[in-house]
Design an enzyme around this catalytic site. Sequence first.
Site, PDB file in Angstrom:
ATOM      1  N   ASP A 102       0.859  -1.184   0.000  1.00 60.65           N
ATOM      2  CA  ASP A 102       0.000   0.000   0.000  1.00 60.65           C
ATOM      3  C   ASP A 102       0.898   1.238   0.000  1.00 60.65           C
ATOM      4  OD1 ASP A 102      -3.088   0.525   1.808  1.00 60.65           O
ATOM      5  OD2 ASP A 102      -1.965   1.908   0.529  1.00 60.65           O
ATOM      6  N   ASP A 203      -2.851   4.679  -2.788  1.00 64.45           N
ATOM      7  CA  ASP A 203      -3.751   5.429  -1.895  1.00 64.45           C
ATOM      8  C   ASP A 203      -4.185   6.746  -2.546  1.00 64.45           C
ATOM      9  OD1 ASP A 203      -4.831   5.656   0.865  1.00 64.45           O
ATOM     10  OD2 ASP A 203      -3.624   7.470   0.867  1.00 64.45           O
ATOM     11  N   GLU A 258      -6.849   3.482  -5.432  1.00 65.32           N
ATOM     12  CA  GLU A 258      -8.001   3.847  -4.603  1.00 65.32           C
ATOM     13  C   GLU A 258      -8.579   5.118  -5.211  1.00 65.32           C
ATOM     14  OE1 GLU A 258      -7.633   5.874  -1.053  1.00 65.32           O
ATOM     15  OE2 GLU A 258      -9.330   4.915  -0.092  1.00 65.32           O
ATOM     16  N   HIS A 330     -10.211  -1.283   6.042  1.00 68.01           N
ATOM     17  CA  HIS A 330      -9.776  -0.615   7.276  1.00 68.01           C
ATOM     18  C   HIS A 330     -10.424   0.749   7.462  1.00 68.01           C
ATOM     19  CE1 HIS A 330      -7.535   1.001   4.007  1.00 68.01           C
ATOM     20  NE2 HIS A 330      -7.150   1.990   4.767  1.00 68.01           N
TER      21      HIS A 330
HETATM   22  O1  TEU Z   1      -8.633   6.708   2.241  1.00 67.55           O
HETATM   23  C1  TEU Z   1      -9.043   7.922   1.648  1.00 67.55           C
HETATM   24  C2  TEU Z   1     -10.441   7.892   1.225  1.00 67.55           C
HETATM   25  O2  TEU Z   1     -10.664   7.940   0.041  1.00 67.55           O
HETATM   26  C3  TEU Z   1     -11.623   7.865   2.108  1.00 67.55           C
HETATM   27  O3  TEU Z   1     -12.650   7.228   1.349  1.00 67.55           O
HETATM   28  C4  TEU Z   1     -11.397   7.038   3.319  1.00 67.55           C
HETATM   29  O4  TEU Z   1     -12.595   6.399   3.621  1.00 67.55           O
HETATM   30  C5  TEU Z   1     -11.001   7.879   4.487  1.00 67.55           C
HETATM   31  O5  TEU Z   1     -11.362   7.173   5.642  1.00 67.55           O
HETATM   32  C6  TEU Z   1     -11.739   9.209   4.555  1.00 67.55           C
HETATM   33  O6  TEU Z   1     -13.118   8.973   4.807  1.00 67.55           O
HETATM   34  C7  TEU Z   1      -7.230   6.466   2.157  1.00 67.55           C
HETATM   35  C8  TEU Z   1      -6.870   5.415   3.196  1.00 67.55           C
HETATM   36  O7  TEU Z   1      -7.563   4.201   2.885  1.00 67.55           O
HETATM   37  C9  TEU Z   1      -7.248   5.947   4.551  1.00 67.55           C
HETATM   38  O8  TEU Z   1      -7.012   4.962   5.562  1.00 67.55           O
HETATM   39  C10 TEU Z   1      -6.401   7.187   4.844  1.00 67.55           C
HETATM   40  O9  TEU Z   1      -6.867   7.782   6.042  1.00 67.55           O
HETATM   41  C11 TEU Z   1      -6.539   8.205   3.704  1.00 67.55           C
HETATM   42  O10 TEU Z   1      -6.469   7.640   2.409  1.00 67.55           O
HETATM   43  C12 TEU Z   1      -5.397   9.205   3.779  1.00 67.55           C
HETATM   44  O11 TEU Z   1      -4.220   8.554   3.422  1.00 67.55           O
END
Ligand code: TEU
Length: 553
Positions: A102, A203, A258, A330
């Site tokens: 990741d 990410d 993502e 997560h």
């Molecule tokens: O998640 C970012 C994101 O797109 C959101 O949908 C996510 O659900 C986040 O909780 C905000 O609501 C990614 C990672 O998966 C997340 O764990 C990190 O907090 C975030 O990026 C920042 O790196």
Amino acid sequence: MDRKTDRVWWKEAVVYQIYPRSFKDGNGDGVGDLRGIIDNLDYIQSLGVDAVWLNPIFKSPNDDGGYDISDYYSIQPEFGTMQEFDELLAGLHQRKLKLIMDLVLNHSSDEHVWFQASRKSKDNPYRDYYFWRPGKAGSPPNNWPSFFGGSAWQLDEATGEYYLHLFSKKQPDLNWENPALRNELYQLMKFWLEKGVDGLRLDVISAISKRIDFSDTTTSDFNETIRLKYANGPRLKEFIKEAKDQVWNNYDVLTVGEGPGITPLNALDYLHEKEGLDMIFHFGHMFLDQGKGGRFDPVPWSLKDFKAIFKTWDDTFKDHGWGSVFLGNHDFPRMVSRWGNDTRYWSESSKLLLTLLLTMRGTPFIFMGDEIGMTNISLKSVSESQDIETKTGWLEAKKIGIAERDFLKAANYAGRDNARTPFQWSGLQKAGFTVGTPWMKINPNHARINAGFQDYDPNSVLNYFRRMVKTRKAHPLLTYGSYKPLEGVVDNLFIFLREKGQEKLMILLNFSNDVTILPKEVSVQLNTLLIGNYPDQHVQGELRPWEACVYQC
Ligand code: TEU
Ligand code: CA
């Protein structure tokens, strides 16, 4: 040119996501680590999965669960050493398991040397590794909100300018407009790919191209602001293509991005064999029960909308690209608590959701703990939360007069702590996760819900998951076949067909607590029951509460 029909490993894989901090503590300090994963590779292999997606394991001050990286070339000391990483990778490969890492390239930690230099002075060579802008009459450069509450801009006294951080203020956004920065990122990706890593989960890749006019958002709907202002920037396709040319095309590596803010209308812009990503995670269903206020403004969801979103996204990828399928990770509450019934029909609905994941078209991503039906946890106070998003969410809620009790209700329904409670290995104290003090509250129901008990119970969620994975592997049509949902069935039934050549399977899911009669035209097609989530024989013509059946037609 599209490789829709090409056979590649990541189309046929079932991926198991491990949040290392909560999987297994191998050295007694209460924090999960690489040693804990190495010691349980046989368990992971026993699931029948093909790949592991590991949440970030790089050096980090852990402001946001490791998504704030301060050194991309070293392992988070709490998680272990580079030698242990090499041991883990070798252990996975020996078991024919692949590793997807990741990588967080939209932002770094503010403790990264690049940012430490960047903030020193306006003419520092690293200044433009990040986004710095003057304020406007004592206010931030624009009205963008952070994902974690407050402004997306932080004033830095040293130079009197603001820096951009879509997430926490300890996560300054990296400036991909700067080719020197992009080259640094390409170098670090090559470092890990040279070690033999098989995939990268990227990410928030949808946000790496900024609209550098930084004009205000004109909507109070946060998910709309993501789509219109943070994601899908003007150079996103170009940056992905350059990373593909500079790095990914030179390795046999899966790239899954993502993609918050990416929609069915533009997803294919970013997927391409030679010039784009292999897959994205889309969030259509994952924002379904979020109101205008975002995560802590939960609204009821309907299976009708849920089914429609699966249809829309399957249509998007039916001729080009490739879909990913997930119901939790997560960042979201436990799937059985969110989409199923984690009380009276806990076992049936856990198995039903796993059936959906493993019979839907697209690569399934299973979040650790969902294979044993782990549930949400109930925090007694916000102070028990270990998640910056919940803690800052509470600060925002307090400002507008929301009572802690009400905020906690929303957080216990939708918060990320739910997914980060330690894996429940046994019914022993501390769930067999650690001999020390766990970093995060352990769900008291581990006494009843744990891998140890379930390993021996042929009717457990765990052994159903193992059988369901075998069923998916035994029927390639579940990977490469068509997908056709049945329209016009009653709202609580989700029924769809998977077909390839002469073989046809029908998947029947009852998302309700009620016995539901099957339409005649459905029942007449059902021949052999391949797998079902009730221990006894399926009653013809109906589906029992939360019953899942996979039939040969
Ligand atoms: O998640 C970012 C994101 O797109 C959101 O949908 C996510 O659900 C986040 O909780 C905000 O609501 C990614 C990672 O998966 C997340 O764990 C990190 O907090 C975030 O990026 C920042 O790196
Ligand atoms: Ca540890």
